[in-house]
Enzyme design. Sequence first.
Site, PDB file in Angstrom:
ATOM      1  N   ASP A  29       0.867  -1.187   0.000  1.00  0.00           N
ATOM      2  CA  ASP A  29       0.000   0.000   0.000  1.00  0.00           C
ATOM      3  C   ASP A  29       0.904   1.238   0.000  1.00  0.00           C
ATOM      4  O   ASP A  29       1.872   1.321   0.755  1.00  0.00           O
ATOM      5  CB  ASP A  29      -0.901  -0.009   1.233  1.00  0.00           C
ATOM      6  N   ILE A  30       0.593   2.175  -0.870  1.00  0.00           N
ATOM      7  CA  ILE A  30       1.437   3.351  -1.067  1.00  0.00           C
ATOM      8  C   ILE A  30       1.279   4.360   0.078  1.00  0.00           C
ATOM      9  O   ILE A  30       2.129   5.239   0.261  1.00  0.00           O
ATOM     10  CB  ILE A  30       1.122   4.005  -2.444  1.00  0.00           C
ATOM     11  N   HIS A  93     -10.284  -5.332  -2.539  1.00  0.00           N
ATOM     12  CA  HIS A  93      -8.934  -5.532  -1.996  1.00  0.00           C
ATOM     13  C   HIS A  93      -8.992  -5.825  -0.509  1.00  0.00           C
ATOM     14  O   HIS A  93      -9.847  -5.312   0.201  1.00  0.00           O
ATOM     15  CB  HIS A  93      -8.030  -4.326  -2.268  1.00  0.00           C
ATOM     16  N   HIS A  95      -6.753  -5.534   2.919  1.00  0.00           N
ATOM     17  CA  HIS A  95      -5.575  -4.926   3.545  1.00  0.00           C
ATOM     18  C   HIS A  95      -4.958  -5.941   4.506  1.00  0.00           C
ATOM     19  O   HIS A  95      -5.657  -6.468   5.372  1.00  0.00           O
ATOM     20  CB  HIS A  95      -5.983  -3.707   4.392  1.00  0.00           C
TER      21      HIS A  95
END
Length: 130
Positions: A29-30, A93, A95
Amino acid sequence: MATIFSRIVKGEIPCYKIAENEQFFAFLDINPVAKGHTLVIPKREVDYIFALDDNELGDMMVFAKKVAKAIEKAVPCKRIGVAVIGLEVPHAHIHLIPISKEGDMDFKKEHLHLTEAEFLELQQLIVSQL
Ligand code: AMP
């Protein structure tokens, strides 16, 4: 129009890739809430995780488990927390977040600002545990 995550899968947008198979893709994750925060997505473009069919959802969890085991070995933590939000990017998605206490899962706290070198190091550490 393709989602930002589909464009990542196609290689049109760069990412710190962790793993992929025919159906699923994992990348850092950015805007992470913890070092090693990783996203697992289906390559198939489906917005809502519970719109996936049963087999696909099951296979995605099994894929996420492999990735989680690698993160767990690579990053100091008690375990890997799992969250699904999906309000920002309309492409299902999961996490995966290394945690040691409940507060580590808090998406409202200030996110980390990692350097390119830190992302690359985390990527390499996690990939080496797969
Ligand atoms: P949500 O849809 O609320 O689960 O949040 C989407 C997540 O995707 C956030 O944690 C973002 O930091 C992450 N994200 C968005 N764009 C990118 C990208 N280009 N590369 C990696 N992670 C991203």
